[in-house]
Design an enzyme around this catalytic site. Structure first.
Site, PDB file in Angstrom:
ATOM      1  N   ALA A  38       0.861  -1.195   0.000  1.00 16.62           N
ATOM      2  CA  ALA A  38       0.000   0.000   0.000  1.00 16.62           C
ATOM      3  C   ALA A  38       0.889   1.234   0.000  1.00 16.62           C
ATOM      4  CB  ALA A  38      -0.886   0.004   1.240  1.00 16.62           C
ATOM      5  N   LYS A  39       0.319   2.372  -0.288  1.00 15.33           N
ATOM      6  CA  LYS A  39       1.051   3.644  -0.160  1.00 15.33           C
ATOM      7  C   LYS A  39       0.034   4.762  -0.151  1.00 15.33           C
ATOM      8  CE  LYS A  39       5.465   4.536  -0.820  1.00 15.33           C
ATOM      9  NZ  LYS A  39       6.499   3.721  -0.397  1.00 15.33           N
ATOM     10  N   GLY A  40       0.429   5.885   0.400  1.00 13.82           N
ATOM     11  CA  GLY A  40      -0.494   7.019   0.418  1.00 13.82           C
ATOM     12  C   GLY A  40       0.215   8.269   0.848  1.00 13.82           C
TER      13      GLY A  40
END
Ligand code: GLU
Length: 427
Positions: free
Chosen positions: A111-113
């Site tokens: 994931a990334k954000g």
């Protein structure tokens, strides 16, 4: 502190990661249904939220969290605060996390954000309120067994402490302490692990060292240049200098400097502390035009900032014999082709910078088990594991007489394919 320079818009990072993925998937003849699954991101969250600024005005912010895949375990990956953050970038970076955790043999997905902001424009108390409100808005889209953020560009242990405190505060008192592993990269004393601060840069250094050992090259007196003097760049330079190598050029968001006789890592770090986080006008180096940075005479080049920095525009002019990718996606596909054709080695991001998420995993395990590991224990584990992963990738590259990125992607994708074939697809 902004840890970098401009992002080159020429080719999207999503296109890059998909080309890298499809290239390796073709070679391993990936099951076509699994290719479909791995080509999409499972969940994409865009949230807008208001925060009161120091002057009493309300500003509305935009936050992102993209969860690519969780076949191997909970989603895992950083949160970055930078003007270049958008949904496409978050998708690409989330995908790279999936390949990275799979390659590293961790029980995690990707994931990334982050937030589309320039954090240097806000006071510390504004950044705290922005971070807390962002965490509140993310709600149960993150969680210690579901999706575990960590530091990335322009976020650090303090950011993680605010996230942890906010997340815990939204839980009933009896459940608070069991949520300590909702983020990793926390300060020591707030559930953080010894060694997590240096782990990514140390991993970059180890990769260079392992590569040099295979090539029978000594690192003593080798000259290296570094793009990005943030956490990853600083620690990579620190360990390389300890090994006798010499830092001869640095570029950050503010400019570029060079000294062919060597820039002392500790002296530069101390200078930046006094100079609002900028390397500019460092007295023991001279300024350099930013467009000529990658052309500097050197042996090793470490891009440790943003994506798409080494492209067809500059790859032909690079003097280094080795590129060690501390950043995620710093080399685009065309740039890499040029490097490889010129016989330049590339230590790919998903291998080269995986020390960070590996140490995150150690932190997560300690929190989950109520343990505290000494620095030496963490570093010994990291050494051993990084060597294992490096050897796997290097040997596969040799076996195929091909590049290390393709080898790394092949290993990462094969592990995911196996998991899907064993489990099948619901319903
Ligand atoms: N942001 C780091 C990366 O890109 C660390 C991620 C983590 O520790 O979860 O790998």
């Amino acid at each position: 502190m902004i840890t970098n320079v401009k992002e080159q818009p020429r080719q999207g990072m999503l296109e890059n990661v998909m080309r890298q993925f499809n290239h390796a998937a073709d070679i391993i003849e990936l099951n076509s249904n699994i290719r479909k699954i791995l080509s999409i991101t499972n969940n994409e969250l865009i949230i807008h939220f208001p925060v009161k600024m120091d002057n009493g005005e309300i500003e509305v912010f935009t936050g992102y969290r993209v969860q690519h895949n969780n076949a191997l375990g909970p989603y895992k990956g950083g949160l970055r605060y930078h003007p270049t953050v958008d949904i496409e970038t978050a998708k690409a970076l989330a995908m790279w996390m999936t390949w990275k955790t799979s390659l590293a043999g961790l029980p995690y997905g990707g994931a990334k954000g982050g937030l589309k902001i320039d954090p240097s424009k806000y006071s510390t108390s504004e950044l705290e309120r922005i971070t807390r409100r962002f965490t509140y808005a993310l709600g149960d889209n993150i969680g210690p067994e579901h999706d575990i953020p960590a530091p990335d560009v322009n976020t650090n242990a303090q950011t993680m402490a605010w996230i942890l405190d906010t997340y815990m505060s939204t839980k009933p008192p009896t459940e608070r302490s069991k949520n300590q592993h909702v983020v990793t990269g926390k300060p020591i004393g707030t559930g953080g692990s010894e060694g997590r601060d240096r782990a990514t840069g140390y991993g970059v250094f180890l990769n260079i060292k392992f590569w040099a050992e295979r090539k029978k090259i000594s690192l003593a007196d080798k000259r290296f240049i570094l793009q990005g003097f943030g956490n990853v760049g600083y620690w990579a330079a620190y360990f390389l200098e300890n090994e006798g190598a010499k830092l001869v050029g640095v570029q950050d968001a503010f400019g570029s400097i060079t000294n062919k006789n060597g820039i002392k890592v500790a002296a530069l770090a101390a200078y930046m502390e006094q100079n609002n986080g900028s390397i500019l006008n460092f007295p023991e180096a001279s300024a350099l035009d930013k467009d000529h940075f990658f052309e500097l005479d050197c042996d090793i080049c470490i891009p440790a900032a943003l994506g798409n920095q080494i492209t067809a525009d500059n790859a032909g002019k690079i003097k280094a014999f080795l590129i060690a990718e501390g950043a995620n996606g710093p080399t685009d596909v065309e740039g890499e082709e040029i490097l490889l054709n010129r016989g330049i080695g590339v230590l790919p991001d998903i291998l080269c910078n995986c020390g960070g998420v590996m140490a995150s995993y150690y932190e997560w395990l300690q929190n989950r088990n109520g343990e505290y590991w000494q620095l030496e224990d963490v570093m010994t584990r990291l050494d051993k594991k990084m060597k294992e992963v490096f050897d796997k990738v290097y040997d596969k590259g040799q076996e195929r007489q091909g590049d290390m990125r393709t080898a790394a992607f092949m290993i990462a994708i094969e592990r995911l394919e196996k998991a899907y074939l064993q489990r099948g697809i619901f319903p």
